[in-house]
Write a protein that holds these residues in place. Sequence first.
Motif, short mmCIF file in Angstrom:
data_model
loop_
_atom_site.label_atom_id
_atom_site.label_comp_id
_atom_site.label_asym_id
_atom_site.label_seq_id
_atom_site.Cartn_x
_atom_site.Cartn_y
_atom_site.Cartn_z
N UNK A 423 26.50 55.71 -50.99
CA UNK A 423 27.85 55.74 -50.43
C UNK A 423 27.82 55.53 -48.92
N UNK A 424 26.85 56.12 -48.24
CA UNK A 424 26.75 55.94 -46.79
C UNK A 424 26.38 54.50 -46.46
N UNK A 425 25.48 53.91 -47.23
CA UNK A 425 25.13 52.51 -47.01
C UNK A 425 26.35 51.62 -47.15
N UNK A 426 27.15 51.89 -48.18
CA UNK A 426 28.38 51.09 -48.34
C UNK A 426 29.34 51.33 -47.19
N UNK A 427 29.46 52.57 -46.74
CA UNK A 427 30.39 52.89 -45.66
C UNK A 427 30.01 52.20 -44.36
N UNK A 428 28.71 52.02 -44.13
CA UNK A 428 28.27 51.37 -42.90
C UNK A 428 28.22 49.85 -43.00
N UNK A 429 27.93 49.36 -44.19
CA UNK A 429 27.67 47.92 -44.32
C UNK A 429 28.84 47.12 -44.89
N UNK A 430 29.65 47.72 -45.73
CA UNK A 430 30.60 46.92 -46.52
C UNK A 430 32.06 47.09 -46.14
N UNK A 431 32.38 48.08 -45.32
CA UNK A 431 33.77 48.29 -44.93
C UNK A 431 34.10 47.44 -43.70
N UNK A 432 35.38 47.07 -43.53
CA UNK A 432 35.75 46.26 -42.36
C UNK A 432 35.35 46.92 -41.05
N UNK A 433 35.54 48.25 -40.96
CA UNK A 433 35.11 49.02 -39.80
C UNK A 433 34.23 50.16 -40.30
N UNK A 434 32.96 50.18 -39.91
CA UNK A 434 32.05 51.19 -40.46
C UNK A 434 32.59 52.61 -40.34
N UNK A 435 32.38 53.39 -41.39
CA UNK A 435 32.89 54.75 -41.44
C UNK A 435 31.81 55.71 -40.92
N UNK A 436 31.86 55.97 -39.63
CA UNK A 436 30.84 56.79 -38.98
C UNK A 436 30.87 58.22 -39.51
N UNK A 437 32.02 58.70 -39.92
CA UNK A 437 32.13 60.07 -40.41
C UNK A 437 31.27 60.32 -41.64
N UNK A 438 30.87 59.27 -42.34
CA UNK A 438 30.06 59.43 -43.54
C UNK A 438 28.68 59.98 -43.24
N UNK A 439 28.23 59.86 -42.00
CA UNK A 439 26.86 60.30 -41.67
C UNK A 439 26.67 61.78 -41.89
N UNK A 440 27.74 62.57 -41.77
CA UNK A 440 27.61 64.02 -41.91
C UNK A 440 27.21 64.42 -43.33
N UNK A 441 27.39 63.51 -44.30
CA UNK A 441 27.08 63.84 -45.69
C UNK A 441 25.60 63.71 -46.03
N UNK A 442 24.80 63.18 -45.11
CA UNK A 442 23.38 62.94 -45.40
C UNK A 442 22.56 64.22 -45.19
N UNK A 443 22.68 65.11 -46.16
CA UNK A 443 21.95 66.38 -46.12
C UNK A 443 21.24 66.59 -47.45
N UNK A 444 20.32 67.54 -47.45
CA UNK A 444 19.54 67.87 -48.64
C UNK A 444 20.48 68.23 -49.79
N UNK A 445 20.20 67.64 -50.96
CA UNK A 445 21.03 67.93 -52.14
C UNK A 445 20.90 69.39 -52.54
N UNK A 446 22.01 70.02 -52.84
CA UNK A 446 22.01 71.42 -53.26
C UNK A 446 21.73 71.54 -54.74
#
Length: 446
Positions: A423-446
């Motif tokens: 999802x983060x890869x898509x948010x940075x690469x595929x959206x018209x304007x990269x969604x920087x807020x998505x970076x906060x989700x890159x944490x260890x899976x619970x």
Amino acid sequence: MTAAEHLVDGVLGLPKVLPAEIDRIARLHLLDAVGVGVAAAARGPARTLAAAPRATGPCTVLGTGTGTGPLEAALVNGTLIHSLEYDDTHTGSVMHGSSVLAPAVLAAAENHGGTGSEVIRSFAMGWEILIRLGLAAPSGFQRAGFQGTSAAGPLAGALAVGLLHRFDRAQLIDVVAVAASFSAGNFTFLSRGATSKAAQAGAGAQAALSAVDLVEGGITGAADVFEGDRGFFGLYARDPAAADRLRILSDDLGSRWHLPEAAFKGLPCCHFLHPFVEAVATLDRAPERILCRVPVGQEQIIAVPWSRKQRPLRADEARWSLPYVLALQVVRGGVTLDDFAGEPDPAVLAMAARIAWEPWQGSGYPAVFPATVEAEFADGSSRTVRIDDVDGGARRPWGTSRVIGKFRDNCARAGVAPGVADEVARALLETPSPEISALRSLVHAV
């Protein structure tokens, strides 16, 4: 007109919208830097730094799901990205651009406000400036004992952040000159296998933000910061004439793009070592001995002193060791992040003791990162292998899928769920304007 004024005029003439191909490549380099930083937060020499308690704020600390103030975020994220020696390099200028520029522009955007498209534009512009600073004095910073990334990184980063802050011409001239007061980063870490090199990128990113803050507070800089024996190039590259070369290199800003030549790293070690590892990997059997021809200009990083390079005290020190890394390829059949944790492997040390080197004049470095190895086998036969340039650069570029694959692998090493990484890869690469807020989700899976 001074070199700084000429450079700033070139920056102000850059297009408001990036060419589509430059936008695509800049997004890939940002994605790569983020993935390396996330992996480093979980399993690198700076992982304790990532987990340390700190004041909360709006700027993401990679791999933690937390936020802090912009100056600390830039320092920590730059250190993380550079700590694994897995971050990208523009080979001709010998600059690790993303480790300084990504944390600087991300922190500035999250703190000051800025769209994803503005982040990508300022990131790409910062790369173009940093590369030109390096090309003006090819390998000069390294010869003088400085890491070019941390010497020139504050200047390029300050201009990139200044663009996000919509600085005018006078402010941009001031900010590049003020940023030069933060230039630093020597190579003494090599003598004791210290990990301070990682912090040099983080300090450079933090310095970029500090320079912008200072200029906004009324501090000014000298417009002739690049000229003379006491100017930037005279001090840090022992090459005052580089200021004139920078003027020439600034002429084609916006028409000549260097970012596509920046090389992604496929191995978590010094980029100079990569073609040597590739050469050894082509051998059909394990050699008894290896002779390496090392491009002149690289030896102080990967070969001197040879006895210490053959017997590093810690595995993470070996990221800059030609004999140890080649021995890893021979003994273990590859070079991975896990190879640089813990104590050196006795079997690898034994193989490293059978590796020698000699200087290689006229190799083409730094325009290319080549390697030649002569392997001798137990039956008395031998084979010579030459690699003309490093994998991942302009002559041997990576496709999008390979960059995404590395990002996914780094996220997996940090325990990030595969779906989240995608999802983060898509948010940075595929959206018209990269969604920087998505970076906060890159944490260890619970």
